[in-house]
Design an enzyme around this catalytic site. Sequence first.
Site, PDB file in Angstrom:
ATOM      1  N   SER A 195       0.822  -1.214   0.000  1.00  0.00           N
ATOM      2  CA  SER A 195       0.000   0.000   0.000  1.00  0.00           C
ATOM      3  C   SER A 195       0.856   1.264   0.000  1.00  0.00           C
ATOM      4  O   SER A 195       2.010   1.264   0.437  1.00  0.00           O
ATOM      5  CB  SER A 195      -0.929   0.006   1.216  1.00  0.00           C
ATOM      6  OG  SER A 195      -1.715  -1.151   1.219  1.00  0.00           O
TER       7      SER A 195
HETATM    8  N1  SAM Z   1      -0.658  -4.319   3.753  1.00  0.00           N
HETATM    9  C1  SAM Z   1       0.069  -5.040   2.756  1.00  0.00           C
HETATM   10  C2  SAM Z   1       1.456  -4.511   2.599  1.00  0.00           C
HETATM   11  O1  SAM Z   1       1.841  -3.613   3.361  1.00  0.00           O
HETATM   12  O2  SAM Z   1       2.186  -5.026   1.745  1.00  0.00           O
HETATM   13  C3  SAM Z   1      -0.648  -4.996   1.451  1.00  0.00           C
HETATM   14  C4  SAM Z   1      -1.763  -5.929   1.373  1.00  0.00           C
HETATM   15  S1  SAM Z   1      -2.382  -6.203  -0.243  1.00  0.00           S
HETATM   16  C5  SAM Z   1      -3.060  -4.648  -0.632  1.00  0.00           C
HETATM   17  C6  SAM Z   1      -3.797  -7.208   0.153  1.00  0.00           C
HETATM   18  C7  SAM Z   1      -3.461  -8.618   0.541  1.00  0.00           C
HETATM   19  O3  SAM Z   1      -4.647  -9.244   1.034  1.00  0.00           O
HETATM   20  C8  SAM Z   1      -2.951  -9.478  -0.594  1.00  0.00           C
HETATM   21  O4  SAM Z   1      -1.698  -9.992  -0.263  1.00  0.00           O
HETATM   22  C9  SAM Z   1      -4.017 -10.589  -0.707  1.00  0.00           C
HETATM   23  O5  SAM Z   1      -3.476 -11.842  -1.070  1.00  0.00           O
HETATM   24  C10 SAM Z   1      -4.573 -10.605   0.697  1.00  0.00           C
HETATM   25  N2  SAM Z   1      -5.915 -11.175   0.865  1.00  0.00           N
HETATM   26  C11 SAM Z   1      -7.008 -11.021   0.073  1.00  0.00           C
HETATM   27  N3  SAM Z   1      -8.050 -11.683   0.599  1.00  0.00           N
HETATM   28  C12 SAM Z   1      -7.621 -12.261   1.757  1.00  0.00           C
HETATM   29  C13 SAM Z   1      -8.234 -13.078   2.770  1.00  0.00           C
HETATM   30  N4  SAM Z   1      -9.517 -13.453   2.728  1.00  0.00           N
HETATM   31  N5  SAM Z   1      -7.464 -13.480   3.813  1.00  0.00           N
HETATM   32  C14 SAM Z   1      -6.162 -13.141   3.878  1.00  0.00           C
HETATM   33  N6  SAM Z   1      -5.527 -12.401   2.961  1.00  0.00           N
HETATM   34  C15 SAM Z   1      -6.249 -11.946   1.923  1.00  0.00           C
END
Ligand code: SAM
Length: 216
Positions: free
Chosen positions: A62
């Site tokens: 992000s």
């Molecule tokens: N905060 C993170 C960073 O600093 O790098 C970025 C996160 S990224 C925008 C969103 C993440 O949520 C992805 O890695 C995706 O695989 C994960 N994700 C999506 N649905 C999910 C779920 N139901 N449970 C766990 N992870 C999930």
Amino acid sequence: MIDFQEARIRMVREQLVARGIRDQSVLMAMQKVERHRFVSCENQSRAYDDMPLPIPSYQTISQPYIVALMTELLKLKPDDCVLEIGTGSGYQTAILAELSRLVYSIERNPVLAALAQDLLIDQLEYSNIQIQVGDGTIGWIEKSPFQAIIITAGAPAIPENLVDSLANYGNMVVPVGSHDYQELMVVSKRGDSYISKKICNCVFVPLIGKEGWPEE
Ligand code: SAM
């Protein structure tokens, strides 16, 4: 040679303080955690730019401002236990670990979870982070309740299941909206009920799971 320390000072001043992030502990954590450790070699020169960046498996780390804003909204205290859904690169996880007692982070993608585990625990030696692979919308029942919950992917609605895992007076920050466009919301638990507040528009990758979007 890039001066990363100087780049972080500039990032905090120009992207965070200038946009209204006031919590000194959040600003200090953003100053301390080395975002360039969480991005690929080819993105090193952009590590402190005002934007999200690609990470493996078509996901994103992000934008620094969004990480700081979401963290500030959680109102963390040093003794808090936090649940994070969507570990991704682990950058947000590290910021949370600087400001709380324990961070439980769930990532559905096993490749990302393994990379984050290696970086956060083996290389950066955070001892207050636990990472699990799975559908975070189910929660981490054994460790609940949490004083704070952060969801770093866009949900179709407030995940009620996770509100149940929130301690009384705890805060959850979650992007809610369509597949491509959301509103960042803060949900504050009050007994058996909760108060929700819209903060700003945002764009996150979709939350995929039982209380998220179906897998395509
Ligand atoms: N905060 C993170 C960073 O600093 O790098 C970025 C996160 S990224 C925008 C969103 C993440 O949520 C992805 O890695 C995706 O695989 C994960 N994700 C999506 N649905 C999910 C779920 N139901 N449970 C766990 N992870 C999930």
